[in-house]
Design a protein around this motif. Structure first.
Motif, PDB file in Angstrom:
ATOM      1  N   ILE A 211     -28.145 112.150   1.695  1.00 26.77           N
ATOM      2  CA  ILE A 211     -28.404 110.917   1.153  1.00 26.77           C
ATOM      3  C   ILE A 211     -27.915 109.873   2.578  1.00 26.77           C
ATOM      4  CG2 ILE A 211     -27.275 109.166  -0.121  1.00 26.77           C
ATOM      5  CD1 ILE A 211     -26.256 111.299  -1.946  1.00 26.77           C
ATOM      6  N   GLU A 212     -27.210 110.117   3.472  1.00 26.64           N
ATOM      7  CA  GLU A 212     -26.767 109.337   4.666  1.00 26.64           C
ATOM      8  C   GLU A 212     -27.902 109.670   5.833  1.00 26.64           C
ATOM      9  OE1 GLU A 212     -22.784 109.960   5.236  1.00 26.64           O
ATOM     10  OE2 GLU A 212     -22.035 108.871   3.468  1.00 26.64           O
ATOM     11  N   ASN A 213     -28.675 110.883   5.588  1.00 22.46           N
ATOM     12  CA  ASN A 213     -29.755 111.058   6.637  1.00 22.46           C
ATOM     13  C   ASN A 213     -30.893 110.283   6.313  1.00 22.46           C
ATOM     14  OD1 ASN A 213     -31.967 112.438   7.995  1.00 22.46           O
ATOM     15  ND2 ASN A 213     -30.812 114.173   8.268  1.00 22.46           N
ATOM     16  N   PRO A 214     -31.213 109.416   7.187  1.00 18.38           N
ATOM     17  CA  PRO A 214     -32.733 108.498   6.806  1.00 18.38           C
ATOM     18  C   PRO A 214     -33.649 109.148   6.554  1.00 18.38           C
ATOM     19  CG  PRO A 214     -30.864 107.339   8.847  1.00 18.38           C
ATOM     20  CD  PRO A 214     -30.539 108.753   8.316  1.00 18.38           C
ATOM     21  N   GLU A 215     -34.010 109.947   7.495  1.00 23.35           N
ATOM     22  CA  GLU A 215     -35.173 110.669   7.475  1.00 23.35           C
ATOM     23  C   GLU A 215     -35.061 111.606   6.099  1.00 23.35           C
ATOM     24  OE1 GLU A 215     -37.598 114.345   9.988  1.00 23.35           O
ATOM     25  OE2 GLU A 215     -35.738 113.336  10.830  1.00 23.35           O
ATOM     26  N   PHE A 216     -34.324 112.169   5.616  1.00 25.93           N
ATOM     27  CA  PHE A 216     -34.330 113.147   4.621  1.00 25.93           C
ATOM     28  C   PHE A 216     -34.202 112.027   3.290  1.00 25.93           C
ATOM     29  CE2 PHE A 216     -32.812 115.625   0.976  1.00 25.93           C
ATOM     30  CZ  PHE A 216     -33.330 117.081   1.524  1.00 25.93           C
ATOM     31  N   ASP A 217     -33.673 110.956   3.194  1.00 23.62           N
ATOM     32  CA  ASP A 217     -33.550 109.981   2.080  1.00 23.62           C
ATOM     33  C   ASP A 217     -34.925 109.553   1.976  1.00 23.62           C
ATOM     34  OD1 ASP A 217     -32.230 108.172   0.178  1.00 23.62           O
ATOM     35  OD2 ASP A 217     -32.983 106.634   1.989  1.00 23.62           O
ATOM     36  N   ALA A 218     -35.737 109.348   3.186  1.00 27.09           N
ATOM     37  CA  ALA A 218     -37.052 108.711   3.057  1.00 27.09           C
ATOM     38  C   ALA A 218     -37.900 110.150   2.451  1.00 27.09           C
ATOM     39  CB  ALA A 218     -37.684 108.241   4.315  1.00 27.09           C
ATOM     40  N   TRP A 219     -37.674 111.127   2.907  1.00 20.83           N
ATOM     41  CA  TRP A 219     -38.609 112.174   2.414  1.00 20.83           C
ATOM     42  C   TRP A 219     -38.350 112.373   0.737  1.00 20.83           C
ATOM     43  CZ3 TRP A 219     -37.090 116.857   0.165  1.00 20.83           C
ATOM     44  CH2 TRP A 219     -38.191 117.693  -0.185  1.00 20.83           C
ATOM     45  N   VAL A 220     -37.239 112.365   0.317  1.00 23.50           N
ATOM     46  CA  VAL A 220     -36.717 112.368  -1.016  1.00 23.50           C
ATOM     47  C   VAL A 220     -37.724 111.232  -1.750  1.00 23.50           C
ATOM     48  CG1 VAL A 220     -35.240 112.208  -2.896  1.00 23.50           C
ATOM     49  CG2 VAL A 220     -34.714 113.739  -1.034  1.00 23.50           C
TER      50      VAL A 220
END
Length: 265
Positions: A211-220
């Motif tokens: 959740i706190e990883n901007p790249e992963f959050d954006a991918w989700v």
């Protein structure tokens, strides 16, 4: 000439869990806590589970303060002796588990070529073997009582699809899907329905790093038709359905609650 058969109105009492007792493993926080809240709101008495006595006691107090019937059972799902002792303690108190939700789980992220066998075993033992150990104890008692029961296993998107760095979790949750079908194959004759829920990406403590990883959050958010993460409470309705008489002819299924993520490429 065919008769004009009118559909009967939906009997909403089908979803009422009053008089039922639900044991939810790993229910002191996150998805387990949300499921406990949902089943309690539907009328069930909740047996809260966790490995730490203080956390279980706090969760029981929280439910009790809301006017819900709750008690605690402290055990480690991966420890067979601990599970047996816990069920024997419930037996001694006259508490009969009608509904079991196998929710307890752990995650561990590391590339497979760097993964230690002990970390593989810890994840699989908790997420898959633990579900078997607890369900076996519950099912033995459901069968002996002769009035059936409900078992709900918590799977994952990784019950269906894989992602890099979570091999043991993927193997365990894939196993949950087939374990659920094995339970249905053996226990349906005893009026036990065993089904699973496959949560999508949910805002939980376990997913904090993602959740706190901007790249992963954006991918989700970009890959999910819903455009967002799910909330733990959004799993409660499916759990109540699978725990209730409304699902009495549903067995061996996994329902994905994922915002549509598995429906798209």
């Amino acid at each position: 000439m065919e008769k004009n058969i009118m559909a009967a109105p939906l009997d909403t009492s089908l979803f009422n869990l009053s008089g039922r007792t639900a044991l939810i493993t790993g229910s002191v926080r996150g998805i387990g806590q949300a499921l406990a809240d949902g089943l309690a709101a539907a009328g069930a008495r909740i047996v809260v589970n966790g490995r730490r006595e203080a956390a279980v006691a706090a969760a029981v107090d929280r439910l009790s303060a809301q006017g819900c019937a709750a008690l605690g059972s402290v055990f480690d799902v991966s420890d067979e002796a601990s599970v047996i002792q816990a069920f024997e303690a419930l037996d001694a108190q006259g508490i009969e588990v009608d509904i079991l939700i196998n929710n307890a789980g752990v995650q561990f992220r590391k590339p497979m070529v760097e993964l230690a066998v002990e970390d593989w075993r810890r994840v699989v033992d908790t997420n898959l073997t633990g579900a078997f150990i607890v369900a076996r104890q519950a099912a033995r008692r459901m069968i002996a009582r002769g009035r059936g029961g409900k078992i709900i296993n918590i799977g994952s998107l990784t019950s269906e699809a894989a992602r890099a760095t979570v091999a043991p979790y993927t193997a365990a949750k894939g196993g949950i899907k087939l374990l659920t079908r094995a339970m249905a194959a053996e226990w349906a004759q005893f009026d036990i329905q065993a089904n699973a829920i496959g949560p999508g990406y949910i805002l939980t403590e376990m997913n904090t790093a993602l959740i706190e990883n901007p790249e992963f959050d954006a991918w989700v958010k970009s890959s999910n038709p819903a455009g967002r993460w799910g909330r733990p409470d959004e799993l409660a309705g499916t759990a109540v359905y699978l725990a209730s008489a409304a699902s009495n002819y549903v067995n061996g299924q996994i329902i994905y609650v994922d915002g549509g993520w598995l429906s798209v490429l």
